[in-house]
Every structure is written in structure tokens, then in C-alpha cells.
Enzyme design. Sequence first.
Site, PDB file in Angstrom:
ATOM      1  N   SER A   7       0.858  -1.198   0.000  1.00  0.00           N
ATOM      2  CA  SER A   7       0.000   0.000   0.000  1.00  0.00           C
ATOM      3  C   SER A   7       0.885   1.236   0.000  1.00  0.00           C
ATOM      4  O   SER A   7       1.701   1.426   0.913  1.00  0.00           O
ATOM      5  CB  SER A   7      -0.883   0.017   1.244  1.00  0.00           C
ATOM      6  OG  SER A   7      -1.421   1.326   1.403  1.00  0.00           O
ATOM      7  N   ASP A  32      -4.830   3.413  -1.654  1.00  0.00           N
ATOM      8  CA  ASP A  32      -5.887   3.643  -0.659  1.00  0.00           C
ATOM      9  C   ASP A  32      -6.487   5.032  -0.832  1.00  0.00           C
ATOM     10  O   ASP A  32      -5.822   6.038  -0.579  1.00  0.00           O
ATOM     11  CB  ASP A  32      -5.313   3.506   0.752  1.00  0.00           C
ATOM     12  CG  ASP A  32      -5.123   2.055   1.141  1.00  0.00           C
ATOM     13  OD1 ASP A  32      -6.082   1.278   1.000  1.00  0.00           O
ATOM     14  OD2 ASP A  32      -4.013   1.699   1.584  1.00  0.00           O
ATOM     15  N   MET A  65     -12.331   3.961  -0.226  1.00  0.00           N
ATOM     16  CA  MET A  65     -12.992   4.072   1.086  1.00  0.00           C
ATOM     17  C   MET A  65     -13.694   5.424   1.081  1.00  0.00           C
ATOM     18  O   MET A  65     -13.262   6.382   1.744  1.00  0.00           O
ATOM     19  CB  MET A  65     -11.954   3.958   2.210  1.00  0.00           C
ATOM     20  CG  MET A  65     -11.406   2.546   2.358  1.00  0.00           C
ATOM     21  SD  MET A  65      -9.819   2.487   3.212  1.00  0.00           S
ATOM     22  CE  MET A  65      -8.737   2.855   1.839  1.00  0.00           C
TER      23      MET A  65
END
Length: 271
Positions: A7, A32, A65
Site C-alpha cells: 500500500s 488507498d 474508502m
Amino acid sequence: MALIAPSILSADFVNLESEIKKIATADWVHVDVMDGSFVPNITIGAPVVKAIKPVTTLFIDVHLMIVNPERHIPDFIKAGSELITFHMEAYRYAADGSGLLEHQLAVSNFDKRLTGQETQEQWEELGKAASDYDIEAIKTTIKLIKDSGVKVGLSINPATPVSSLESFIKDIDLVLLMSVNPGFGGQKFRPVVYEKITQVVELAKANGRSIGTDFNKGQLAIEIDGGVAPGPIAQELQAKGANVFVAGSAIYNAPDINEAISNLQANHCKA
Ligand code: DX5
Ligand code: ZN
């Protein structure tokens, strides 16, 4: 052997190009995307995917997200994403009509109510709290991604039961099981995810899906994200049937990045 998806949340953003070159021995690059609404934190968006695309041959794995993912997915497709994963909880509304449940949990600092030692039953109780999913909206978003030729993943938070995935398991390429509450890198791994892997494997089998990372063969991948590290955690994840490991701090904070990647691939720790 599991695929490794470092990540870049844990990378040095000033030197992103060299940071991405450092993970060339990995398989995917995990991006992310956080909006400060679905989760308390804000990170990066489609322009960063577009910027990294020409400097890597790694498979670009985008983890959204965010609320209203369907509004932003076309930009992430244009930017060169190869897999786009969004959260089921982005379509979960509080039963009292007061809006998006996950947003309320994020802003009320959901995590402070938790100890990290919750049993699966306690997690499921939390996940059920006053919730209703917009199943049709989730199906529409899956289709939006698939129709563009991009692979599609569906993610669930630790508090969301695997049974929530049932209506979608035939249509997706990947299940992303969160092993931390999303929002920040460097959190402690939550072992509750182990039994959820077994449940995903069972659900997949019951729906005629084979588990694996060969999307051309129609396989279903199982990706784990949050607090993943070489050694017993990676071993147990693989034993249960997970086949893609996301790791931020365990890779970028390691003294030797290549060694951290190969330790994760081999599921053992040389140290
Ligand atoms: C958490 C993110 C993760 C995170 C992983 O909200 O989705 O991808 O960056 O970082 P580590 O491996 O440090 O937990
Ligand atoms: Zn992630």
C-alpha cells in the site's frame, strides 16, 4: 503463494516514483483512497493513479474508502485502474432515516468503542446495528466497473458479516476483507478475519466459484488488508485461503523492502 500488494499509503509521497520502483518485486500496487467522510482520514484520488500508471507495470489495485463511489469510479477507470474495490458499507443506511450509517460511525469515532478483542459474534452484532444495504445500488456500481473492462472488488469492514456478500458473490472478481477498521495505516491486525476467510471460501463454493487470482479463469480472489505482516499472520491467512496480501507499514517501514516482500510471499520471517 499469495500475491503481494504494497500500500503506497505508507510510502513517501514526495518521492512516489522511486517509492513505487522499490516495490517492483511485488505483484500489485494498492492505492488507498479515503474521503474524510466514509472514514475519518483523507488521502489521494484519481490524479495519483494517473500519475503512477506510466511508471509501473504492477497491477493497479484501487481501494475506495469513500461515500458515493459511483460518482468517482469513471475517473478512476480513466486514470488506468485495473481493479476497483468499493465498500458495501458505502451503501448502508441507518434504519432511522438519518443517512449513511458508516459516515456516522466514522465521525463518531467508532473505533473508540472497540477493544480489538471482539469475538465474531460481537462484530456481527455491531455490523448489524440499524443497517440496511441498498442492494440495487451496489449491483449497479458493480456493473459500472465491469462494463468498462476493469476488475471489481467488494470490501467489508471487520464489523460486517460475510453473509452480506451473498447477493454479489457471483458477480465480483475479488472480496477484500478488512483486518482493521479502515482509515489509517499501521493499525493492529484483528484476528477476527481468519474465520471470515473460511466463510468466504464456503460462500464461494456454494455459488460455484473457484478461489484463486486468475481472473481470466473467472476465479474469485480473497484479499486481506490491515496490519498484515510476515510470519504467523501471513501463514495463517494463506492457510485459510486468502491469496492477496495488502501491506503498508510492514513493507515500507521495513529496513529492506525486497526482503519484506519476499518474506510475505514465502510466509515466513527470516529475522
Ligand atoms: C487501511 C488501508 C490499508 C492500510 C494498510 O485503511 O486500507 O490499505 O494502508 O496499511 P498497514 O499494512 O500498515 O496496516
Ligand atoms: Zn487498503
